[in-house]
Design an enzyme around this catalytic site. Structure first.
Site, short mmCIF file in Angstrom:
data_model
loop_
_atom_site.label_atom_id
_atom_site.label_comp_id
_atom_site.label_asym_id
_atom_site.label_seq_id
_atom_site.Cartn_x
_atom_site.Cartn_y
_atom_site.Cartn_z
N ARG A 17 26.50 -5.36 12.20
CA ARG A 17 26.90 -6.49 13.06
C ARG A 17 27.94 -6.10 14.11
O ARG A 17 28.81 -6.89 14.45
CB ARG A 17 27.46 -7.64 12.22
CG ARG A 17 26.44 -8.37 11.38
CD ARG A 17 25.74 -9.44 12.21
NE ARG A 17 24.62 -10.01 11.49
CZ ARG A 17 24.67 -11.18 10.85
NH1 ARG A 17 25.75 -11.89 10.88
NH2 ARG A 17 23.61 -11.62 10.23
N ARG B 7 30.24 -11.96 17.09
CA ARG B 7 31.22 -12.97 17.50
C ARG B 7 32.67 -12.52 17.50
O ARG B 7 33.51 -13.18 18.09
CB ARG B 7 31.08 -14.21 16.60
CG ARG B 7 29.87 -15.05 16.95
CD ARG B 7 29.61 -16.09 15.91
NE ARG B 7 29.21 -15.43 14.66
CZ ARG B 7 28.85 -16.07 13.56
NH1 ARG B 7 28.87 -17.38 13.53
NH2 ARG B 7 28.50 -15.41 12.49
N ARG C 188 26.85 -14.91 25.15
CA ARG C 188 26.10 -15.95 24.44
C ARG C 188 26.21 -17.29 25.18
O ARG C 188 25.23 -18.02 25.30
CB ARG C 188 26.60 -16.09 23.01
CG ARG C 188 25.69 -16.94 22.15
CD ARG C 188 26.23 -17.14 20.75
NE ARG C 188 27.56 -17.72 20.78
CZ ARG C 188 28.30 -17.94 19.70
NH1 ARG C 188 27.85 -17.60 18.51
NH2 ARG C 188 29.50 -18.48 19.81
N ASP D 200 17.39 -10.25 15.23
CA ASP D 200 17.66 -10.85 13.93
C ASP D 200 16.51 -10.54 12.99
O ASP D 200 15.39 -10.29 13.43
CB ASP D 200 17.83 -12.37 14.06
CG ASP D 200 18.55 -12.92 12.84
OD1 ASP D 200 19.78 -12.81 12.78
OD2 ASP D 200 17.86 -13.43 11.92
N TYR E 44 14.61 -16.82 2.87
CA TYR E 44 14.82 -17.75 3.99
C TYR E 44 13.58 -18.61 4.24
O TYR E 44 13.68 -19.79 4.56
CB TYR E 44 15.18 -16.96 5.26
CG TYR E 44 16.58 -16.40 5.19
CD1 TYR E 44 17.70 -17.19 5.49
CD2 TYR E 44 16.81 -15.08 4.79
CE1 TYR E 44 18.99 -16.68 5.40
CE2 TYR E 44 18.08 -14.56 4.70
CZ TYR E 44 19.18 -15.36 5.01
OH TYR E 44 20.45 -14.87 4.91
O1 CP3 Z 1 24.12 -5.30 13.28
C1 CP3 Z 1 23.95 -5.73 14.46
O2 CP3 Z 1 24.88 -5.79 15.29
C2 CP3 Z 1 22.55 -6.09 14.88
C3 CP3 Z 1 22.25 -7.47 14.95
C4 CP3 Z 1 21.92 -8.27 13.72
C5 CP3 Z 1 22.07 -9.69 13.68
N1 CP3 Z 1 21.54 -10.15 12.52
C6 CP3 Z 1 22.66 -10.50 14.75
C7 CP3 Z 1 23.14 -11.85 14.43
C8 CP3 Z 1 21.37 -7.89 12.49
C9 CP3 Z 1 21.05 -6.50 11.98
C10 CP3 Z 1 21.12 -9.10 11.77
C11 CP3 Z 1 20.47 -9.10 10.44
C12 CP3 Z 1 20.46 -10.35 9.65
N2 CP3 Z 1 20.21 -11.62 10.09
C13 CP3 Z 1 20.59 -10.39 8.25
C14 CP3 Z 1 20.73 -9.23 7.34
C15 CP3 Z 1 22.00 -8.52 7.63
C16 CP3 Z 1 23.02 -8.53 6.61
O3 CP3 Z 1 24.18 -8.67 7.05
O4 CP3 Z 1 22.78 -8.33 5.41
C17 CP3 Z 1 20.48 -11.73 7.86
C18 CP3 Z 1 20.59 -12.26 6.44
C19 CP3 Z 1 20.23 -12.50 9.01
C20 CP3 Z 1 19.99 -13.95 9.10
C21 CP3 Z 1 21.03 -14.61 9.89
N3 CP3 Z 1 21.20 -14.48 11.25
C22 CP3 Z 1 22.06 -15.46 9.42
C23 CP3 Z 1 22.26 -15.83 7.96
C24 CP3 Z 1 22.84 -15.82 10.52
C25 CP3 Z 1 24.00 -16.75 10.54
C26 CP3 Z 1 25.18 -15.94 10.19
C27 CP3 Z 1 26.47 -16.54 10.59
O5 CP3 Z 1 27.46 -15.86 10.28
O6 CP3 Z 1 26.51 -17.62 11.20
C28 CP3 Z 1 22.31 -15.17 11.66
C29 CP3 Z 1 22.81 -15.24 13.04
C30 CP3 Z 1 23.22 -13.97 13.69
N4 CP3 Z 1 22.50 -12.80 13.65
C31 CP3 Z 1 24.38 -13.76 14.49
C32 CP3 Z 1 24.32 -12.46 14.98
C33 CP3 Z 1 25.27 -11.79 15.93
C34 CP3 Z 1 25.43 -14.82 14.81
C35 CP3 Z 1 24.81 -15.74 15.79
C36 CP3 Z 1 25.81 -16.34 16.73
O7 CP3 Z 1 26.16 -15.68 17.73
O8 CP3 Z 1 26.23 -17.48 16.48
#
Ligand code: CP3
Length: 355
Positions: free
Chosen positions: A27, A31, A40, A78, A155
């Protein structure tokens, strides 16, 4: 294709000698960075960033511009793009995480799910990969990724995030055949999706099994690891004259490292609950290790962060085969300066462990 200027990430995944331990952060685009929040806002929302290759490229490069120590870039996207492409209608409710318009609950729902074509149905991801690869211009390798079938299934069946995976676990135990059909369709989808990313320019791939650690030992083998093994055996392992390493990351998988190491991947991602030196002894020479600092250490001051980095490096010990990372994603509340102190500490403190 431009030659890679910094390949220590790929080298460490293959246990080849490196000058210092390579580092990146799960990640790393997100944010906690003000420049990410600005992009964003400009794009409108998170999915608009993912679906526009220029925006996806811009935010992928932001952490690299801020932190010259980063040894890899990860595609901004994602894991839920696959269920979206299967027709579930992904959307993000502010502050609530991901949601689907259509939830999967019956065998008939699963039978009706299509296997997405990466080029037709996920072309925006393939375009993001090739755009990022072009703009990186050989600076560091680009990591592609996908969720594991089990993690995606949670999910799809819950309709979003969940604390207890009530519906998914009920389906697993009540109707294992339906669950296996879902996981098999997902394994096929993930295999062609990752191969599409590799052909578009991803130089390593990681499978995020975020919720595998929530299964019983027996169910983990049958419902998560078996499908990751199947994916790994179907991946393109060499492209552009170079090996394409595969990383498996099961959060909470510390009890099962020996069997995960046997799934055919090049490296295992470790969360922070296991000691990386113990993990190294357990997996032997079979795989490289990636991890594993507790992401919450980044809330502490730089001095404490350096101490913890030093402790993990010493526990791994001498030699290649370690990619430094956090044990899970960096959180939005982290001070970006602390992330910088972390990355610098890895390079500064690790030279002594390499010849
Ligand atoms: O690592 C990176 O920088 C690459 C980008 C990346 C994102 N999601 C961007 C993201 C990666 C590799 C993911 C994977 C992901 N997405 C996982 C598995 C990763 C892990 O950490 O185990 C999962 C379970 C998801 C599903 C998902 N996407 C969730 C549960 C959420 C909400 C999380 C939250 O904290 O609100 C997201 C959104 C998401 N994916 C964000 C980002 C940067 C935040 C979105 C925003 O900007 O509001």
């Amino acid at each position: 294709m431009t030659a890679l200027k910094n390949d220590r990430f790929l080298r460490a995944l293959l246990k080849q000698p490196v000058d210092v331990t390579p580092v990146w952060m799960m990640r790393q685009a997100g944010r906690y960075l003000p420049e990410y929040r600005a992009s964003r806002a400009q794009a409108g929302d998170f999915m608009s960033l993912c679906m526009n290759p220029e925006f996806a490229c811009e935010v992928t490069l932001q952490p690299l511009d801020r932190y010259p120590e980063l040894d890899a870039a990860i595609l901004f996207s994602d894991i839920l793009t696959i269920p979206d492409a299967m027709g579930q209608g992904l959307y993000f409710e502010t502050g609530e995480g991901p949601r689907f318009k259509k939830v999967i609950s019956t065998l008939a729902d699963i039978e009706a799910l299509p296997i997405p074509d990466p080029h037709k149905d996920l072309g925006y991801v393939m375009d993001a990969v090739s755009t990022i690869r072009r703009e990186l211009n050989g600076r560091v390798p680009l990591i592609g990724f996908s969720g594991s079938p089990w993690t995606l299934a949670t999910y799809m069946v819950e309709g979003g995030s969940s604390k207890d995976f009530r519906k998914t676990k009920a389906m697993l135990y009540d109707n294992p055949q339906a669950m296996h059909l879902l996981l098999d369709k997902l394994a096929q989808s993930v295999t062609s999706y990752l191969n599409g990313q590799i052909m578009a320019g991803a130089q390593a791939v990681q499978i995020f099994d975020t919720w595998g650690g929530n299964l019983s030992a027996a169910a983990y083998q049958e419902f998560s690891l078996a499908y990751m093994r199947k994916i790994v055996s179907g991946l393109i392992r060499e492209h552009e004259g170079r090996k394409v390493p595969v990383i498996l990351f099961t959060k909470g998988g510390g009890l099962w490292l020996e069997s995960i190491a046997d799934a055919g991947a090049d490296a295992l991602g470790l969360d922070w609950t296991c000691d990386i030196g113990d993990a190294r002894r357990r997996v032997g020479n079979q795989v490289a290790l990636q991890g594993n600092m507790d992401p919450t250490v980044l809330y502490a001051k730089p001095e404490a962060i350096c101490t913890e980095v030093g402790r993990i490096l010493a526990s791994y010990g001498k030699g290649s085969g370690h990619v430094f990372n956090l044990g899970h994603g960096i959180t939005p509340e982290v001070n970006p300066e602390h992330a910088g102190a972390f990355l610098r500490a890895v390079h500064e403190l690790s030279a002594q462990y390499h010849e």
